[in-house]
Design an enzyme around this catalytic site. Structure first.
Site, PDB file in Angstrom:
ATOM      1  N   CYS A 201       0.835  -1.198   0.000  1.00  0.00           N
ATOM      2  CA  CYS A 201       0.000   0.000   0.000  1.00  0.00           C
ATOM      3  C   CYS A 201       0.874   1.253   0.000  1.00  0.00           C
ATOM      4  O   CYS A 201       1.739   1.403   0.871  1.00  0.00           O
ATOM      5  CB  CYS A 201      -0.888  -0.013   1.245  1.00  0.00           C
ATOM      6  N   CYS A 204       0.230   3.197   3.540  1.00  0.00           N
ATOM      7  CA  CYS A 204       0.723   2.744   4.849  1.00  0.00           C
ATOM      8  C   CYS A 204       1.765   1.637   4.774  1.00  0.00           C
ATOM      9  O   CYS A 204       2.345   1.266   5.789  1.00  0.00           O
ATOM     10  CB  CYS A 204      -0.453   2.283   5.716  1.00  0.00           C
ATOM     11  N   CYS A 217      -6.275  -1.939   0.534  1.00  0.00           N
ATOM     12  CA  CYS A 217      -5.323  -2.254   1.591  1.00  0.00           C
ATOM     13  C   CYS A 217      -6.095  -2.795   2.781  1.00  0.00           C
ATOM     14  O   CYS A 217      -7.004  -2.137   3.297  1.00  0.00           O
ATOM     15  CB  CYS A 217      -4.537  -1.010   1.989  1.00  0.00           C
ATOM     16  N   CYS A 220      -5.134  -0.215   6.136  1.00  0.00           N
ATOM     17  CA  CYS A 220      -5.556   1.176   6.366  1.00  0.00           C
ATOM     18  C   CYS A 220      -6.849   1.540   5.631  1.00  0.00           C
ATOM     19  O   CYS A 220      -7.370   2.641   5.789  1.00  0.00           O
ATOM     20  CB  CYS A 220      -4.454   2.154   5.972  1.00  0.00           C
ATOM     21  N   ASP A 338      21.205   0.930 -16.177  1.00  0.00           N
ATOM     22  CA  ASP A 338      21.012  -0.292 -15.391  1.00  0.00           C
ATOM     23  C   ASP A 338      20.071  -1.232 -16.154  1.00  0.00           C
ATOM     24  O   ASP A 338      18.920  -0.895 -16.407  1.00  0.00           O
ATOM     25  CB  ASP A 338      20.396   0.113 -14.043  1.00  0.00           C
TER      26      ASP A 338
END
Length: 412
Positions: A201, A204, A217, A220, A338
């Site tokens: 999430c 949170c 989520c 939360c 990268d």
């Protein structure tokens, strides 16, 4: 919005003229379009030039990790139904390239602007947009782009309290979290094929639950908002429940999603869905993407894929086996240096396709394909790769600078 009085001071006019001269010189020297260097020079002479150029325009900003350039092009076509448009249609999407594009559109009513994710908040401050379209956030250019959660944080802070109407993808938790700070959001159910950047999430850090197409989520309560627009098969559903057919020359589900978001944006500017979607049919290719070119007696379809989310979408639209596939990967500055993202791509989806591998980082890609148990050949260049394929269609998938190299070589 100022009236149509000339917004440009003498200094701004000088900056525009100097920028155009430098861009023309760069083009004449064969160094590309010149838009970025021209914009840099113009902004040096007048740091407020972008804001001045935008003040007579109704602007829409488009930002995302995937689909920005195509969606910008679709929105521009739709808004042309309502007046002249200026747009950075070739994808120069940082402040210099945006400034250069707007400097060329003195009679425009609308500015349709693709914006690099990292610059969105700053460009929004300068251009005071009427609308901002947010499509998705996924990992990209790992060596220099902030981790996706930090990008979402930047968007959230930068857009807090913005007067713009935000058109946002309800299916991407990172986008929803970023857009939720805005007072005026239109949610679009555009779908999300790549989910690997949104398992936790963003609010949170709890574990995201994903039953069916929904998400929330469990800790939360942060959850998917109810969309007012939706992609449904080959149709866009508008807020009144009407279904409008999508007719595109561009392939794949991702482009239908781009069209759905574009229709929602066009409606903000008063262009009805039917008109907007009909106009999008004009778009055949976007800066060379999806073009089919003849080369060495074969038909090469050129496909751009810059990160794992893009590769996943691209695999879903290529012709079935045994159509040959040429893969080209570079890791130059514009790509990100990268290449560890190659390990995030599911190359088993190419099983059954003869594969040729080219590009600066062909050996990195070869190791990845070996691990995925794919049959492939490493080639020196596109000429050699094409000669190894039988006559007919070849799907060519490349990341950013590899794609530009291919276009130069095959004459697109």
């Amino acid at each position: 919005m100022a009236g149509n009085s000339d917004p440009l001071t003498p200094r701004a006019k000088l900056a525009v003229t100097a920028g155009k001269a430098v861009a023309a010189a760069s083009r004449a020297a064969g160094r590309g379009s010149g838009s970025v260097i021209g914009g840099r020079v113009a902004l040096k002479l007048d740091p407020d030039l972008l804001a001045r150029l935008a003040q007579n325009l109704d602007c829409v900003l488009v930002s995302a990790t995937n689909g920005k350039t195509t969606t910008t092009r679709l929105i521009a076509e739709a808004l042309r139904a309502a007046g002249p448009v200026v747009s950075n249609a070739l994808g120069a999407n940082m402040p210099a390239g945006i400034t250069s594009a707007l400097a060329g559109g003195s009679d425009a009513k609308f500015g349709v602007i693709e914006v690099d994710e990292k610059y969105l908040a700053g460009v929004a401050r300068d251009t005071d947009p009427k609308c901002i379209a947010l499509l998705n956030l996924s990992r990209d250019q790992l060596d220099r782009a902030a981790e996706t959660r930090m990008l979402a944080e930047n968007w959230r802070e930068g857009l807090a309290g913005s007067k713009a109407v935000v058109v946002a993808n309800a299916d991407d938790p990172l986008v929803v979290w970023a857009a939720s700070s805005s007072p005026n959001v239109i949610w679009v159910a555009a779908g999300q094929m790549w989910k690997d950047d949104a398992w936790s999430c963003p609010s949170c850090g709890g574990v995201m639950q994903r039953p069916g197409d929904d998400w929330f989520c469990g800790e939360c309560g942060f959850r998917r908002p109810t969309p007012s627009w939706a992609l449904s098969g080959d149709h866009v559903l508008d807020p009144h429940g009407s279904a409008w057919p999508i007719h595109l020359q561009l392939p794949g589900r991702a482009n239908k999603a781009n069209a759905a978001s574009s229709a929602a944006v066009a409606a903000v500017f008063g262009v009805p869905p039917q008109v907007a979607l009909e106009r999008m049919y004009q778009v055949q290719a976007v800066a060379g993407r999806y073009d089919v070119v003849q080369f060495e007696g074969r038909d090469l379809r050129l496909l751009l894929a810059k990160n794992p989310a893009g590769w996943l979408e691209t695999f879903s639209l290529i012709d079935p086996p045994p159509t040959p596939v040429i893969l080209s990967v570079n890791a130059r500055g514009a790509d990100g240096t990268d290449t560890s993202w190659l390990w995030d791509v599911d190359y088993t989806r190419l099983t059954g396709h003869p594969i040729c591998v080219i590009g600066d980082r062909k050996l990195d890609l070869a190791v990845r394909l070996e691990v995925a148990n794919q049959q492939f050949q490493v080639c020196e260049n596109v000429d050699q790769a094409v000669q190894m394929c039988p006559p007919g269609r070849i799907e060519v998938i490349a990341n950013y600078t590899a794609f530009q190299d291919l276009r130069r070589r095959v004459g697109n």
